[in-house]
Design a protein around this motif. Structure first.
Motif, PDB file in Angstrom:
ATOM      1  N   HIS A  97       0.857  -1.194   0.000  1.00 13.99           N
ATOM      2  CA  HIS A  97       0.000   0.000   0.000  1.00 13.99           C
ATOM      3  C   HIS A  97       0.885   1.234   0.000  1.00 13.99           C
ATOM      4  CE1 HIS A  97       1.319  -0.156   4.135  1.00 13.99           C
ATOM      5  NE2 HIS A  97       0.934   1.103   4.285  1.00 13.99           N
ATOM      6  N   ALA A  98       0.330   2.362  -0.338  1.00  9.68           N
ATOM      7  CA  ALA A  98       0.977   3.661  -0.084  1.00  9.68           C
ATOM      8  C   ALA A  98       0.067   4.397   0.882  1.00  9.68           C
ATOM      9  CB  ALA A  98       1.125   4.451  -1.380  1.00  9.68           C
ATOM     10  N   ASP A  99       0.654   5.099   1.837  1.00 11.38           N
ATOM     11  CA  ASP A  99      -0.173   5.746   2.865  1.00 11.38           C
ATOM     12  C   ASP A  99      -1.107   6.790   2.256  1.00 11.38           C
ATOM     13  OD1 ASP A  99       1.345   4.138   4.426  1.00 11.38           O
ATOM     14  OD2 ASP A  99       2.333   5.722   5.558  1.00 11.38           O
ATOM     15  N   THR A 100      -0.651   7.413   1.161  1.00 12.39           N
ATOM     16  CA  THR A 100      -1.492   8.431   0.520  1.00 12.39           C
ATOM     17  C   THR A 100      -2.778   7.835  -0.034  1.00 12.39           C
ATOM     18  OG1 THR A 100      -0.006   8.102  -1.344  1.00 12.39           O
ATOM     19  CG2 THR A 100       0.233  10.151  -0.133  1.00 12.39           C
ATOM     20  N   TRP A 101      -2.786   6.530  -0.313  1.00 10.41           N
ATOM     21  CA  TRP A 101      -3.999   5.898  -0.840  1.00 10.41           C
ATOM     22  C   TRP A 101      -5.085   5.809   0.233  1.00 10.41           C
ATOM     23  CZ3 TRP A 101      -1.319   0.992  -3.374  1.00 10.41           C
ATOM     24  CH2 TRP A 101      -0.477   1.438  -4.412  1.00 10.41           C
ATOM     25  N   SER A 102      -4.706   5.963   1.484  1.00  8.04           N
ATOM     26  CA  SER A 102      -5.706   5.809   2.550  1.00  8.04           C
ATOM     27  C   SER A 102      -5.732   7.000   3.499  1.00  8.04           C
ATOM     28  CB  SER A 102      -5.460   4.510   3.318  1.00  8.04           C
ATOM     29  OG  SER A 102      -4.121   4.432   3.733  1.00  8.04           O
ATOM     30  N   GLY A 103      -5.522   8.192   2.948  1.00  9.21           N
ATOM     31  CA  GLY A 103      -5.818   9.379   3.744  1.00  9.21           C
ATOM     32  C   GLY A 103      -4.642  10.137   4.316  1.00  9.21           C
ATOM     33  N   ASP A 104      -3.424   9.773   3.924  1.00 10.95           N
ATOM     34  CA  ASP A 104      -2.286  10.557   4.397  1.00 10.95           C
ATOM     35  C   ASP A 104      -1.931  11.612   3.360  1.00 10.95           C
ATOM     36  OD1 ASP A 104      -0.740   9.399   6.985  1.00 10.95           O
ATOM     37  OD2 ASP A 104      -1.856   7.828   5.968  1.00 10.95           O
ATOM     38  N   SER A 105      -1.445  12.732   3.842  1.00  8.15           N
ATOM     39  CA  SER A 105      -1.020  13.809   2.955  1.00  8.15           C
ATOM     40  C   SER A 105       0.279  13.405   2.263  1.00  8.15           C
ATOM     41  CB  SER A 105      -0.800  15.076   3.785  1.00  8.15           C
ATOM     42  OG  SER A 105      -0.017  16.001   3.072  1.00  8.15           O
ATOM     43  N   PRO A 106       0.432  13.725   0.973  1.00  2.88           N
ATOM     44  CA  PRO A 106       1.692  13.392   0.294  1.00  2.88           C
ATOM     45  C   PRO A 106       2.879  14.187   0.821  1.00  2.88           C
ATOM     46  CG  PRO A 106       0.230  14.623  -1.165  1.00  2.88           C
ATOM     47  CD  PRO A 106      -0.558  14.316   0.065  1.00  2.88           C
ATOM     48  N   PHE A 107       2.635  15.078   1.767  1.00  2.97           N
ATOM     49  CA  PHE A 107       3.726  15.876   2.349  1.00  2.97           C
ATOM     50  C   PHE A 107       4.326  15.196   3.589  1.00  2.97           C
ATOM     51  CE2 PHE A 107       1.277  18.671  -0.237  1.00  2.97           C
ATOM     52  CZ  PHE A 107       2.159  19.624  -0.734  1.00  2.97           C
ATOM     53  N   LEU A 157      -2.399   1.374 -11.679  1.00  2.00           N
ATOM     54  CA  LEU A 157      -3.088   0.885 -10.472  1.00  2.00           C
ATOM     55  C   LEU A 157      -4.533   0.481 -10.772  1.00  2.00           C
ATOM     56  CD1 LEU A 157      -2.511   0.393  -7.488  1.00  2.00           C
ATOM     57  CD2 LEU A 157      -3.389   2.683  -7.012  1.00  2.00           C
ATOM     58  N   HIS A 158      -5.181   1.250 -11.631  1.00  2.00           N
ATOM     59  CA  HIS A 158      -6.592   0.966 -11.923  1.00  2.00           C
ATOM     60  C   HIS A 158      -6.767  -0.428 -12.543  1.00  2.00           C
ATOM     61  CE1 HIS A 158      -4.870   2.657 -15.617  1.00  2.00           C
ATOM     62  NE2 HIS A 158      -5.786   1.991 -16.261  1.00  2.00           N
ATOM     63  N   ARG A 159      -5.708  -0.955 -13.131  1.00  2.00           N
ATOM     64  CA  ARG A 159      -5.812  -2.297 -13.739  1.00  2.00           C
ATOM     65  C   ARG A 159      -5.918  -3.389 -12.667  1.00  2.00           C
ATOM     66  NH1 ARG A 159      -4.566  -0.946 -18.987  1.00  2.00           N
ATOM     67  NH2 ARG A 159      -2.862   0.550 -19.229  1.00  2.00           N
ATOM     68  N   PHE A 160      -5.564  -3.033 -11.429  1.00  2.00           N
ATOM     69  CA  PHE A 160      -5.645  -4.026 -10.343  1.00  2.00           C
ATOM     70  C   PHE A 160      -6.981  -3.931  -9.605  1.00  2.00           C
ATOM     71  CE2 PHE A 160      -1.089  -3.530 -10.989  1.00  2.00           C
ATOM     72  CZ  PHE A 160      -0.647  -4.856 -10.943  1.00  2.00           C
ATOM     73  N   LEU A 195      15.357   4.444   9.600  1.00  2.00           N
ATOM     74  CA  LEU A 195      14.938   4.494   8.201  1.00  2.00           C
ATOM     75  C   LEU A 195      13.931   5.640   8.069  1.00  2.00           C
ATOM     76  CD1 LEU A 195      14.189   3.355   5.308  1.00  2.00           C
ATOM     77  CD2 LEU A 195      12.600   1.820   6.487  1.00  2.00           C
ATOM     78  N   LEU A 196      14.206   6.552   7.170  1.00  2.00           N
ATOM     79  CA  LEU A 196      13.242   7.605   6.857  1.00  2.00           C
ATOM     80  C   LEU A 196      12.780   7.354   5.433  1.00  2.00           C
ATOM     81  CD1 LEU A 196      12.048  10.310   8.024  1.00  2.00           C
ATOM     82  CD2 LEU A 196      13.773  11.481   6.658  1.00  2.00           C
ATOM     83  N   PHE A 197      11.463   7.161   5.233  1.00  2.00           N
ATOM     84  CA  PHE A 197      11.037   6.832   3.869  1.00  2.00           C
ATOM     85  C   PHE A 197       9.839   7.654   3.403  1.00  2.00           C
ATOM     86  CE2 PHE A 197       7.249   4.124   4.294  1.00  2.00           C
ATOM     87  CZ  PHE A 197       7.336   3.653   5.602  1.00  2.00           C
ATOM     88  N   ASN A 198       9.724   7.690   2.089  1.00  2.73           N
ATOM     89  CA  ASN A 198       8.652   8.401   1.403  1.00  2.73           C
ATOM     90  C   ASN A 198       7.414   7.495   1.389  1.00  2.73           C
ATOM     91  OD1 ASN A 198       6.884   9.459  -0.457  1.00  2.73           O
ATOM     92  ND2 ASN A 198       8.380   9.623  -2.125  1.00  2.73           N
ATOM     93  N   GLN A 199       6.410   7.850   2.192  1.00  2.00           N
ATOM     94  CA  GLN A 199       5.238   6.984   2.332  1.00  2.00           C
ATOM     95  C   GLN A 199       4.281   7.082   1.150  1.00  2.00           C
ATOM     96  OE1 GLN A 199       2.008   8.836   4.026  1.00  2.00           O
ATOM     97  NE2 GLN A 199       2.991  10.356   2.709  1.00  2.00           N
ATOM     98  N   PRO A 220      -0.014  21.101   3.360  1.00  6.50           N
ATOM     99  CA  PRO A 220      -1.415  20.646   3.388  1.00  6.50           C
ATOM    100  C   PRO A 220      -1.610  19.335   4.163  1.00  6.50           C
ATOM    101  CG  PRO A 220      -0.767  21.328   1.176  1.00  6.50           C
ATOM    102  CD  PRO A 220       0.483  21.285   1.979  1.00  6.50           C
ATOM    103  N   TYR A 221      -2.755  19.264   4.823  1.00  9.99           N
ATOM    104  CA  TYR A 221      -3.133  18.061   5.581  1.00  9.99           C
ATOM    105  C   TYR A 221      -4.177  17.298   4.776  1.00  9.99           C
ATOM    106  CZ  TYR A 221      -0.753  20.226   9.502  1.00  9.99           C
ATOM    107  OH  TYR A 221       0.204  20.777  10.308  1.00  9.99           O
ATOM    108  N   ALA A 222      -4.216  16.006   4.939  1.00  8.50           N
ATOM    109  CA  ALA A 222      -5.260  15.197   4.302  1.00  8.50           C
ATOM    110  C   ALA A 222      -6.204  14.715   5.402  1.00  8.50           C
ATOM    111  CB  ALA A 222      -4.642  14.060   3.499  1.00  8.50           C
ATOM    112  N   ASP A 223      -6.413  13.416   5.507  1.00  8.86           N
ATOM    113  CA  ASP A 223      -7.369  12.920   6.500  1.00  8.86           C
ATOM    114  C   ASP A 223      -6.768  12.853   7.905  1.00  8.86           C
ATOM    115  OD1 ASP A 223     -10.058  12.147   6.756  1.00  8.86           O
ATOM    116  OD2 ASP A 223      -9.418  10.095   7.159  1.00  8.86           O
ATOM    117  N   LYS A 224      -5.458  12.844   8.002  1.00  8.48           N
ATOM    118  CA  LYS A 224      -4.783  12.841   9.318  1.00  8.48           C
ATOM    119  C   LYS A 224      -4.629  14.308   9.723  1.00  8.48           C
ATOM    120  CE  LYS A 224      -4.235   8.344   9.022  1.00  8.48           C
ATOM    121  NZ  LYS A 224      -3.039   7.664   8.603  1.00  8.48           N
ATOM    122  N   LYS A 225      -5.522  14.731  10.616  1.00 11.00           N
ATOM    123  CA  LYS A 225      -5.688  16.162  10.864  1.00 11.00           C
ATOM    124  C   LYS A 225      -4.770  16.697  11.962  1.00 11.00           C
ATOM    125  CE  LYS A 225      -9.237  16.570   8.039  1.00 11.00           C
ATOM    126  NZ  LYS A 225      -9.028  17.143   6.714  1.00 11.00           N
TER     127      LYS A 225
END
Lengths: 140, 275
Positions: free
Chosen positions: B138-148, B180-183, B210-214, B242-247
């Protein structure tokens, strides 16, 4: 802060709203569910919520809860962001809560105002949120 | 837009280039004493939970109990045990400051100097051959995390191979997102099979972070090593991004607001003028 015998206090009054918060409408029964769950998890005695009126910038029910605080352990607001937008008005509310020896919980954030030291933490979050509100929205 | 790197130091530029190219940075703890204090806290909490407080002798190295936790905690009790550990560690007022100090300079170079930090640090424990604690790709951005946001992942034991986590590098990840849409009608396992050849398995010995790009696809598989994985994770982002679902407030909290920002946040224009 006025210290009061614990026996004179009973429970935490819920405080929910009927206006959108940060642009989102949350049904009142959902707000109450969140508060009840928070109270249960935190071991706090929940007392039926006061519901703020829908008129913008109206805090009459909040005033009523504040007036009731000497007989309560404190209040549980649904969210920190239900408090007045004006900083001076929030500061006055914090002061009144602490002066009665009560405390404020915010259920969504799980934050607690129980002493002077907690004000800075709440205000950091509030003021950054207010600054963000003035920024252009970003779509992901 | 061409990013202006001219104002960065050589070290910041090198770290930034590495992070953007690989999607992650593994580096030695910047505050080893803080990391050791966190591990000691976890060992103490585990011993307490397991009723081992009375046994004063601790002949094994501190991390041994963590590695071998599967010997004393059965799989069916693992989640309750993990939740007790999470509750215990987050009850320590110093935990988040110590956690931050493990990668403070790197976070400053990659994210910025004014940071928000997740309010509760998470903990993963993955016993050998246990399939009950898996995190599918998964990528965290797919479930409500900000890409920042970025994730600071800190192991409390040596983590490598299947005892660690995997990350899809930026190039293959861009291709995955295009397709991704093909899956949509297929399983996550099929997605994993499709990206498996491109995955990077993180080799993070104890004493490193480890610091990683989620935003990149990541996850874990069944731990086929002999010992248990213990890793902590926590998200950071710039305060004013910007914030996404994690406020802000419920999930994130400002930790390093600087004076100029505080002054700006406090500022009110003179009022009282009328037409």
């Amino acid at each position: 802060m006025n210290e009061r015998p614990e026996t004179l206090r009973s429970g935490y009054r819920g405080y929910i709203g009927s206006r959108p918060v940060l642009g989102s409408r949350i049904p009142q029964h959902v707000q109450n569910l969140v508060i009840r769950d928070y109270a249960a998890r935190s071991g706090l005695t929940f007392k039926l919520s006061a519901t703020e009126y829908a008129m913008p910038h109206c805090y009459m029910m909040l005033e009523q809860v504040l007036a009731e605080l000497p007989g309560l352990d404190g209040m549980i607001a649904y969210t920190l962001f239900m408090l007045p937008e004006r900083r001076g008005r929030r500061q006055e509310i914090y002061r009144r809560i602490l002066d009665t020896g009560a405390c404020l919980h915010t259920a969504v954030e799980g934050l607690v105002l129980a002493s002077e030291a907690d004000i800075g933490r709440l205000e950091d979050i509030w003021s950054v949120q207010q600054a963000l509100t003035h920024m252009a929205p970003v779509r992901f | 837009m061409t990013p202006s790197f001219d104002f960065l130091t050589a070290e910041e530029r090198a770290l930034g280039d590495r992070f953007r190219r690989d999607g992650f940075i593994v580096a030695p703890a910047e505050d080893r004493a803080a990391l050791d204090a966190i591990r000691d806290l976890m060992v103490g909490l585990a011993r307490h939970r397991l009723g081992m407080d009375e046994g004063a002798e601790r002949p094994d190295p501190p991390g041994r109990l963590l590695d071998r936790i599967g010997d004393v905690v059965p799989v069916e009790e693992l989640n309750a045990f993990r939740l007790a550990m999470i509750g215990g560690m987050n009850a320590q007022p110093w935990l988040r400051a110590a956690y931050f100090s493990v990668a403070r300079r790197t976070l400053s170079a990659i994210v910025g100097s004014e940071l928000c930090m997740q309010r509760r640090v998470n903990l993963s424990i993955q016993l050998p051959d246990d399939d009950s604690s898996l995190l599918p790709v998964h990528a965290d951005t797919w479930s409500g995390d900000s890409p920042f946001e970025v994730v600071l992942w800190i192991p409390l034991v040596d983590c490598h191979g299947s005892k660690s986590m995997f990350l899809l590098p930026p190039g293959p990840n861009a291709e995955l997102e295009r397709n991704l849409h093909r899956f949509a009608a297929r399983s996550v396992d099929e997605m994993f099979a499709a990206i498996e050849p491109d995955l990077t398995w993180m080799d993070v010995p104890y004493g490193h972070f480890l610091l990683f790009n989620q935003n990149l696809a990541h996850g874990n598989r069944v731990n086929r090593e002999a010992d248990a994985r213990w890793s902590m994770n926590c998200r950071f982002k710039g305060v004013f991004t910007p914030y996404a679902d994690k406020k802000l407030g419920e999930f994130f909290e400002p930790i390093t607001l600087r004076p100029a920002s505080r002054i700006g946040l406090d500022y009110e224009m003179p009022a009282g003028f009328h037409e």
